[in-house]
Design a protein around this motif. Sequence first.
Motif, PDB file in Angstrom:
ATOM      1  N   THR A   1      -0.074 -16.920  -5.724  1.00 32.11           N
ATOM      2  CA  THR A   1       0.686 -15.931  -5.444  1.00 32.11           C
ATOM      3  C   THR A   1       2.346 -16.825  -5.674  1.00 32.11           C
ATOM      4  N   ARG A   2       3.117 -16.243  -5.057  1.00 29.81           N
ATOM      5  CA  ARG A   2       4.435 -16.668  -4.619  1.00 29.81           C
ATOM      6  C   ARG A   2       4.526 -18.353  -4.058  1.00 29.81           C
ATOM      7  N   PHE A   3       3.261 -18.689  -3.312  1.00 28.56           N
ATOM      8  CA  PHE A   3       2.817 -19.226  -2.466  1.00 28.56           C
ATOM      9  C   PHE A   3       2.284 -20.759  -3.315  1.00 28.56           C
TER      10      PHE A   3
ATOM     11  N   GLY B   1       0.323  -5.627   2.363  1.00 28.55           N
ATOM     12  CA  GLY B   1       0.923  -4.183   1.682  1.00 28.55           C
ATOM     13  C   GLY B   1      -0.384  -3.776   0.644  1.00 28.55           C
ATOM     14  N   GLN B   2      -0.882  -4.831   0.832  1.00 27.47           N
ATOM     15  CA  GLN B   2      -2.313  -4.707  -0.470  1.00 27.47           C
ATOM     16  C   GLN B   2      -3.823  -3.696  -0.303  1.00 27.47           C
ATOM     17  N   PRO B   3      -3.854  -2.743  -0.840  1.00 24.38           N
ATOM     18  CA  PRO B   3      -4.465  -1.820  -0.759  1.00 24.38           C
ATOM     19  C   PRO B   3      -6.255  -2.657  -0.560  1.00 24.38           C
TER      20      PRO B   3
ATOM     21  N   GLY C   1      -7.039  -5.733  -9.115  1.00 21.97           N
ATOM     22  CA  GLY C   1      -5.127  -6.637  -8.186  1.00 21.97           C
ATOM     23  C   GLY C   1      -3.950  -6.271  -9.391  1.00 21.97           C
ATOM     24  N   CYS C   2      -2.608  -6.598  -9.813  1.00 18.32           N
ATOM     25  CA  CYS C   2      -1.714  -6.243 -10.390  1.00 18.32           C
ATOM     26  C   CYS C   2      -2.704  -5.486 -11.686  1.00 18.32           C
ATOM     27  N   ALA C   3      -1.802  -4.921 -11.831  1.00 19.26           N
ATOM     28  CA  ALA C   3      -2.272  -4.262 -13.641  1.00 19.26           C
ATOM     29  C   ALA C   3      -1.268  -4.727 -14.374  1.00 19.26           C
ATOM     30  N   PHE C   4      -0.083  -4.929 -14.110  1.00 17.41           N
ATOM     31  CA  PHE C   4       1.862  -5.551 -14.753  1.00 17.41           C
ATOM     32  C   PHE C   4       1.567  -6.834 -13.800  1.00 17.41           C
ATOM     33  N   LYS C   5       2.312  -7.620 -14.839  1.00 19.47           N
ATOM     34  CA  LYS C   5       2.620  -8.816 -14.956  1.00 19.47           C
ATOM     35  C   LYS C   5       4.512  -8.230 -13.937  1.00 19.47           C
ATOM     36  N   ASN C   6       5.192  -9.265 -13.374  1.00 16.87           N
ATOM     37  CA  ASN C   6       5.856  -9.013 -12.907  1.00 16.87           C
ATOM     38  C   ASN C   6       7.220  -9.395 -14.003  1.00 16.87           C
TER      39      ASN C   6
ATOM     40  N   ALA D   1       6.933  -5.650 -10.653  1.00 21.99           N
ATOM     41  CA  ALA D   1       6.674  -4.585 -11.145  1.00 21.99           C
ATOM     42  C   ALA D   1       6.097  -3.154 -10.297  1.00 21.99           C
ATOM     43  N   GLY D   2       5.940  -4.055  -9.267  1.00 22.76           N
ATOM     44  CA  GLY D   2       5.020  -3.050  -8.008  1.00 22.76           C
ATOM     45  C   GLY D   2       6.721  -1.583  -7.633  1.00 22.76           C
ATOM     46  N   ARG D   3       7.403  -2.716  -7.425  1.00 23.04           N
ATOM     47  CA  ARG D   3       8.516  -1.756  -6.493  1.00 23.04           C
ATOM     48  C   ARG D   3       9.393  -0.646  -7.823  1.00 23.04           C
ATOM     49  N   LEU D   4       8.789  -1.459  -8.994  1.00 26.50           N
ATOM     50  CA  LEU D   4       9.155  -0.347 -10.084  1.00 26.50           C
ATOM     51  C   LEU D   4       8.666   0.186 -10.231  1.00 26.50           C
TER      52      LEU D   4
ATOM     53  N   PHE E   1       5.688   6.962  -9.764  1.00 25.94           N
ATOM     54  CA  PHE E   1       4.333   6.863  -9.643  1.00 25.94           C
ATOM     55  C   PHE E   1       3.639   6.639  -8.538  1.00 25.94           C
ATOM     56  N   LYS E   2       3.588   6.290  -6.684  1.00 24.03           N
ATOM     57  CA  LYS E   2       2.457   6.660  -6.707  1.00 24.03           C
ATOM     58  C   LYS E   2       1.956   7.266  -6.182  1.00 24.03           C
ATOM     59  N   GLY E   3       0.264   7.563  -5.370  1.00 27.45           N
ATOM     60  CA  GLY E   3      -0.456   8.327  -5.459  1.00 27.45           C
ATOM     61  C   GLY E   3      -0.758   9.120  -6.908  1.00 27.45           C
TER      62      GLY E   3
ATOM     63  N   PRO F   1      -1.391   4.231  -3.008  1.00 25.05           N
ATOM     64  CA  PRO F   1       0.329   4.578  -2.443  1.00 25.05           C
ATOM     65  C   PRO F   1       0.699   3.582  -1.815  1.00 25.05           C
ATOM     66  N   GLU F   2      -0.249   2.031  -1.323  1.00 25.75           N
ATOM     67  CA  GLU F   2       0.341   1.463  -0.639  1.00 25.75           C
ATOM     68  C   GLU F   2       1.105   0.473  -1.534  1.00 25.75           C
ATOM     69  N   HIS F   3       0.690   0.460  -2.908  1.00 29.23           N
ATOM     70  CA  HIS F   3       1.095  -0.740  -4.264  1.00 29.23           C
ATOM     71  C   HIS F   3       1.356  -0.235  -5.048  1.00 29.23           C
ATOM     72  N   GLY F   4       2.542  -0.113  -5.756  1.00 26.33           N
ATOM     73  CA  GLY F   4       2.896   0.437  -6.803  1.00 26.33           C
ATOM     74  C   GLY F   4       1.542  -0.292  -8.375  1.00 26.33           C
ATOM     75  N   ASN F   5       1.796  -1.671  -7.767  1.00 26.31           N
ATOM     76  CA  ASN F   5       1.234  -2.208  -9.119  1.00 26.31           C
ATOM     77  C   ASN F   5      -0.717  -2.312  -9.041  1.00 26.31           C
ATOM     78  N   PHE F   6      -1.417  -1.651  -7.737  1.00 27.42           N
ATOM     79  CA  PHE F   6      -2.423  -1.655  -8.363  1.00 27.42           C
ATOM     80  C   PHE F   6      -2.627   0.210  -8.488  1.00 27.42           C
TER      81      PHE F   6
HETATM   82  N1  EPU Z   1       7.791  -3.525  -3.731  1.00 28.44           N
HETATM   83  C1  EPU Z   1       7.652  -2.310  -3.168  1.00 28.44           C
HETATM   84  N2  EPU Z   1       6.783  -1.433  -4.079  1.00 28.44           N
HETATM   85  C2  EPU Z   1       5.467  -1.181  -3.665  1.00 28.44           C
HETATM   86  C3  EPU Z   1       5.439  -3.015  -3.887  1.00 28.44           C
HETATM   87  C4  EPU Z   1       6.099  -4.020  -3.821  1.00 28.44           C
HETATM   88  O1  EPU Z   1       9.399  -1.610  -3.313  1.00 28.44           O
HETATM   89  O2  EPU Z   1       5.106  -0.354  -4.226  1.00 28.44           O
HETATM   90  C5  EPU Z   1       8.761  -4.495  -2.961  1.00 28.44           C
HETATM   91  C6  EPU Z   1       7.865  -5.275  -1.565  1.00 28.44           C
HETATM   92  O3  EPU Z   1       8.009  -4.592  -0.733  1.00 28.44           O
HETATM   93  C7  EPU Z   1       8.943  -6.717  -1.547  1.00 28.44           C
HETATM   94  C8  EPU Z   1       8.482  -7.029  -4.128  1.00 28.44           C
HETATM   95  O4  EPU Z   1       8.070  -5.385  -4.063  1.00 28.44           O
HETATM   96  O5  EPU Z   1       9.671  -6.671  -1.713  1.00 28.44           O
HETATM   97  C9  EPU Z   1       7.511  -7.571  -3.759  1.00 28.44           C
HETATM   98  O6  EPU Z   1       6.588  -7.082  -3.602  1.00 28.44           O
HETATM   99  P1  EPU Z   1       5.305  -8.232  -3.590  1.00 28.44           P
HETATM  100  O7  EPU Z   1       5.359  -8.949  -2.158  1.00 28.44           O
HETATM  101  O8  EPU Z   1       3.811  -7.644  -2.870  1.00 28.44           O
HETATM  102  O9  EPU Z   1       5.103  -9.148  -4.461  1.00 28.44           O
HETATM  103  P2  EPU Z   1       4.276  -8.747  -5.878  1.00 28.44           P
HETATM  104  O10 EPU Z   1       5.652  -9.012  -6.650  1.00 28.44           O
HETATM  105  O11 EPU Z   1       4.544  -6.503  -6.161  1.00 28.44           O
HETATM  106  C10 EPU Z   1       3.223 -10.211  -6.784  1.00 28.44           C
HETATM  107  C11 EPU Z   1       1.467 -10.482  -7.222  1.00 28.44           C
HETATM  108  C12 EPU Z   1       0.776 -10.653  -6.868  1.00 28.44           C
HETATM  109  C13 EPU Z   1       0.668 -11.578  -5.797  1.00 28.44           C
HETATM  110  C14 EPU Z   1       1.793 -11.258  -4.429  1.00 28.44           C
HETATM  111  C15 EPU Z   1       1.745 -12.172  -3.549  1.00 28.44           C
HETATM  112  C16 EPU Z   1       2.373 -10.570 -10.006  1.00 28.44           C
HETATM  113  C17 EPU Z   1       2.270  -9.332 -10.508  1.00 28.44           C
HETATM  114  N3  EPU Z   1       1.857  -9.805  -8.336  1.00 28.44           N
HETATM  115  O12 EPU Z   1       2.654  -9.302  -5.929  1.00 28.44           O
HETATM  116  O13 EPU Z   1      -0.510 -11.438  -7.840  1.00 28.44           O
HETATM  117  O14 EPU Z   1      -0.704 -11.614  -4.543  1.00 28.44           O
HETATM  118  O15 EPU Z   1       3.139 -11.549  -5.238  1.00 28.44           O
HETATM  119  O16 EPU Z   1       2.616 -13.482  -3.441  1.00 28.44           O
HETATM  120  O17 EPU Z   1       2.419 -11.407 -10.075  1.00 28.44           O
HETATM  121  C18 EPU Z   1      -2.146 -10.016  -8.804  1.00 28.44           C
HETATM  122  O18 EPU Z   1      -1.235 -11.029  -9.615  1.00 28.44           O
HETATM  123  O19 EPU Z   1      -2.511  -9.641  -9.332  1.00 28.44           O
HETATM  124  C19 EPU Z   1      -1.513 -10.548  -7.650  1.00 28.44           C
HETATM  125  C20 EPU Z   1      -2.038  -9.242  -6.935  1.00 28.44           C
END
Ligand code: EPU
Length: 265
Positions: A116-118, A187-189, A195-200, A206-209, A215-217, A227-232
Amino acid sequence: MRVERVLLKDHTTLGVGGPAELWTVETREELRRATEAPYRVLGNGSNLLVRDEGVPERVIRLAGEFQAYDLRGWVGAGALLPLLVQEAARAGLSGLEGLLGIPAQVGGAVRMNAGTRFGEMADALEAVEVYHEGRFQVYLPEELGFGYRTSRLPPGGIVTRVRLRLRERPLEEIQRRLAEVDAARKGQPKRKSAGCAFKNPPGQSAGRLIDEGGFKGLRVGDAMVSPEHGNFIVNLGRATAKDVLELLRRIQEELPLELEWEVWP
Ligand code: EPU
Ligand code: FAD
């Protein structure tokens, strides 16, 4: 050693995937025998999309001695990461907090450099033992080419055990870190997913994109963009790999995202 015909949907967190021969190995000698024909290694199945046709190779799962662990010594690659995160916190050992909430086995977390980012798995490693070409060899983390959700294990290499890099810290400090990571995952479902389908992409989410792309829903059969997180992508019950692949195709048609999941075969 147990060999059985299974459906991999019963062994993956997404709950998708067809038949395979599952070889559960408990000792090094069993691992040697299991690897005498083409194989794949299954961890906890939390980053896999297995096709409905299943896989022709043996699927090896580490159990028995590969699940034993000593936080101050060797930790088996088949041990569950969530258990280690919890046990380390209880013992006042810091270093795994950033991996809270990742439902991996140690071997799968090393292979994917889960994180994670931590913090990432690679940060918490002192040494990694890998079995390949009939030998058990110990590597330093810097020899394994760790990057964002990637590693360079020797081809066909199976992580068998690791030594962790942990240090004693006050319990409150560890608890504070865990709470921070937990909050970031809110915010994860909770539904079945991998987990996340795509790499950032660098500097982006990727979730925000996917969210901004509307695409949510979106649903194909029982597979849905959460609907909770676009990358799931979540399985509402009876999703097939075909459903999930169609969702991935629709997203990738519009967004140049690289898959984080591994697709079998
Ligand atoms: N966001 C949206 N809409 C969404 C999802 C996210 O606007 O539908 C925004 C959030 O509000 C936030 C930003 O995008 O401002 C980043 O979102 P988030 O903090 O959820 O982190 P992420 O980049 O989507 C990454 C990892 C996760 C990890 C979390 C926590 C990747 C692909 N994903 O998610 O890892 O749990 O950070 O650190 O690197 C995984 O790799 O399978 C995974 C779940
Ligand atoms: P599997 O999915 O079983 O396998 C993944 C790959 O590792 C395959 O190539 C497999 O062959 C290989 N492998 C497995 N074991 C070994 C071994 N012993 N030796 C060699 N290769 C092996 N990931 C993150 O990075 N960060 C997150 O925050 C995160 N959150 C998640 C949340 C949920 C709810 C879910 C379901 C998944 C999440 N993931 C996350 C994805 C996943 O947990 C990680 O990618 C994890 O590292 C996969 O480990 P696994 O043991 O399940 O491996």
